[in-house]
Structures are given as C-alpha cells and as structure tokens.
Scaffold this active site. Sequence first.
Site, PDB file in Angstrom:
ATOM      1  N   CYS A   1       1.050  -1.243  -0.039  1.00 32.47           N
ATOM      2  CA  CYS A   1      -0.003   0.129   0.019  1.00 32.47           C
ATOM      3  C   CYS A   1       1.094   1.281  -0.023  1.00 32.47           C
ATOM      4  O   CYS A   1       1.575   1.726   1.235  1.00 32.47           O
ATOM      5  CB  CYS A   1      -1.134  -0.100   1.287  1.00 32.47           C
ATOM      6  SG  CYS A   1      -1.785   1.379   1.396  1.00 32.47           S
TER       7      CYS A   1
ATOM      8  N   CYS B   1      -0.253   4.130   2.208  1.00 33.90           N
ATOM      9  CA  CYS B   1      -0.261   3.977   3.717  1.00 33.90           C
ATOM     10  C   CYS B   1       1.481   4.055   3.884  1.00 33.90           C
ATOM     11  O   CYS B   1       1.490   4.812   5.116  1.00 33.90           O
ATOM     12  CB  CYS B   1      -0.504   2.410   3.907  1.00 33.90           C
ATOM     13  SG  CYS B   1      -2.081   1.860   3.487  1.00 33.90           S
ATOM     14  N   ASP B   2       2.207   3.770   3.222  1.00 33.08           N
ATOM     15  CA  ASP B   2       3.591   3.377   3.704  1.00 33.08           C
ATOM     16  C   ASP B   2       4.596   4.474   2.749  1.00 33.08           C
ATOM     17  O   ASP B   2       5.607   4.407   3.236  1.00 33.08           O
ATOM     18  CB  ASP B   2       4.209   2.336   3.695  1.00 33.08           C
ATOM     19  CG  ASP B   2       3.180   1.219   4.550  1.00 33.08           C
ATOM     20  OD1 ASP B   2       2.748   1.650   5.698  1.00 33.08           O
ATOM     21  OD2 ASP B   2       3.049  -0.044   4.185  1.00 33.08           O
TER      22      ASP B   2
END
Length: 314
Positions: free
Chosen positions: A136, A139-140
């Site tokens: 992701c 997200c990261d």
Amino acid sequence: MENEKVKCLIIGSGPAGYTAAIYAARANLNPVLYTGMMFGGQLTTTTDVENFPGYPEGVTGTVLMEDIRTQAEKFGADIRFGTVSDVDFSERPFKITIDGDKIVIAEAVIIATGAEAKYLPLPSVHQFRGSGVSACATCDGFFYRGKDVAVVGGGDTACEEATYLAGLCRKVYLIVRKNHLRASKIMQHKVVATQNIDVLYEHNTKELYGSPLGLEGAKLLYKMGTPEEKEVDIKIDGFFLAIGHHPNTDVFKKYIQTDENGYITTFGKSTRTNVPGVFAAGDVMDPNYRQGIVAAASGCKAAIDLERFLVETE
Ligand code: NDP
C-alpha cells in the site's frame, strides 16, 4: 448443531467490522461479531499508521485495531474468534455457520471480510514485510521520502502507486513482467510522462536482500526463462506490491452479487447488497480506496443502514 439467534451479525474484524460493531452496539442491537482468522484485519500486518485521524504521533496497526475493538466492547459488542464456513441467505432470518459446528440465526448481517493483497511467493518478500515490503503506497510511501523504491505490477494500481510514489521518492522502478502495461491508457501516459519512473519491462523479481535494519535491494531477472535471461540488481529501500487483491467473498458468492473481480456490489450510496438485510462494508466492496479510515466510515454506514432496515421490517 448448536443454534443461536441474534439481531445483528457482523462478519470481519477490520476497521469496517469493528466500527459497525460500535454503531450497532450503541443502537442497542446487541451485535455479535466473528473475527475471522486474521484478528484485526489487514492493518495488523503493517507497522506504523500515520494517517488515521486522532493519532497525531502515529500508532501501530495492531494497537489501532485493539483500540477500536475495545471501544466496540465498551458498548457491549460481543466479539468472538471464529470463521464463517457457510451461509444460507435464501430467506430471513439468515443462517450462518461458524467453523462448521455452530449455526447463528441472524435477522440482519454486515459482511466486512476485507480483501487480501497478493504477495509474490518468495521467502525474502515475506521476510521484509513491514521493513521494506508493503502492499500500500498510500499507507507507507511517506516512510520512503527521498529514497529509491520499486513497484511490481503492470495494472492500474501499479501505475497509480508508482505515480504517487514518484511525488515522494527520488526514483521509482516499475517492474513489469510483460513487455507492455495492462493499465488504462491514461494511467500508462502518466507513468511514461513522469521523469523519475523507470519502467523495467520483462523483468521478474528473483529475490530481495538487505540486513536486519531493512531492505537494501532486489535481484531481478530480465527475460526470465529465455536464452537472453540476465540478472539485474537494483538498490532500493522500499518494494511495493501491486499485483492485485483478492476480496474475501468466496463463501457468500452463491447469494451475494459481486463484480467480475469478486468485490461485493452495493447499491447507490448505501451499503445494501442484492439480498435485503445483508449489508457490505469496507474493502470487501471497495476496490478503489483501500484505506482504514474509509473502511471505518463504511462500517458506520452499514450499521446505520442495518438499523433502519430492522426498523422498517419489524
Ligand atoms: P490487475 O489484476 O489489473 O493487474 C495486476 C498486475 O499485476 C498485472 O499487470 C499483472 O501482470 C501483474 N501481476 C500479477 N501477478 C504477478 C506476478 N506474480 N508477478 C509479476 N506481476 C504480476 O490489478 P490492479 O490491482 O491493478 O487492478 C484491479 C482492478 O481495479 C482493475 O480492474 C483496475 O482497472 C481497477 N483499478 C482502477 C483504478 C482507477 O480507476 N483509478 C485504480 C486501481 C485499480 P500481467 O499484466 O502480466 O497479467
């Protein structure tokens, strides 16, 4: 087989399921939630979560999910470990079999079973999960600002993630196993027009390497399995998988309508499925956003839709 009657059954323990449980419990629906095998859902497989509102210092995925669970239990949600092995949605009340040995008879159901990102079946990919390997970018990606990363895949997700990462990272390798991208033309154009994306066509990942501190690079095979096969080494800090997701809908497919990729179809702006009284929330019905906060909001909607449905049909 043991039988139990419930008003509201929630299936799945990610942000969608737990949030639905908070709302259903506060509406006096005495929800029962079965967690599935992956207690807490996909967020428990990530490390730090910095984009969930309410945690200015960030939070680990596991703690975040424990917090939401605690909040649901505080209002009386009955959260149990167990997996749905079969369903009968042919008539209300619905019959849901848990672990093959118990039947729950539910007046209404929320499906929040999520989706699983596909990972390459390489030991080194699993070894660096959470310390260099992610599925992701939204997200990261932030953790790799100014660094070099790679994205694997040739579809819309891969192109979208590569373009997103290109805005944060120094260089992005897009590793594509074929000699062309599968993504829509508009996404392909975006990738080609982005200077710091280097598309590596006809490359497959052989293995990742690094130290206990994190990922350092990847060994790729160009034209794997042909006489021209050649090993290529890239130095990277992050390796993002974008080779597709698998929504967890197999057990519901006999009754619940899905799209061609298996995601549950919901109607209008609601969380209603084709079966009145069965609602779907979170990644199991959303191939686009795949974010914890979106799933949580979707769980809230499902609980409100379910409550209104019960009022209308009682
Ligand atoms: P896709 O299934 O479309 O693409 C998966 C990609 O991963 C393909 O390029 C595939 O290669 C590659 N791949 C699969 N397995 C491997 C492997 N073992 N090794 C290397 N590469 C592999 O998945 P997406 O997640 O990209 O998209 C899913 C759906 O969601 C699509 O319908 C897409 O259009 C849609 N979507 C739409 C978006 C939007 O409109 N903004 C954004 C994101 C997704 P190959 O091509 O060789 O099969």
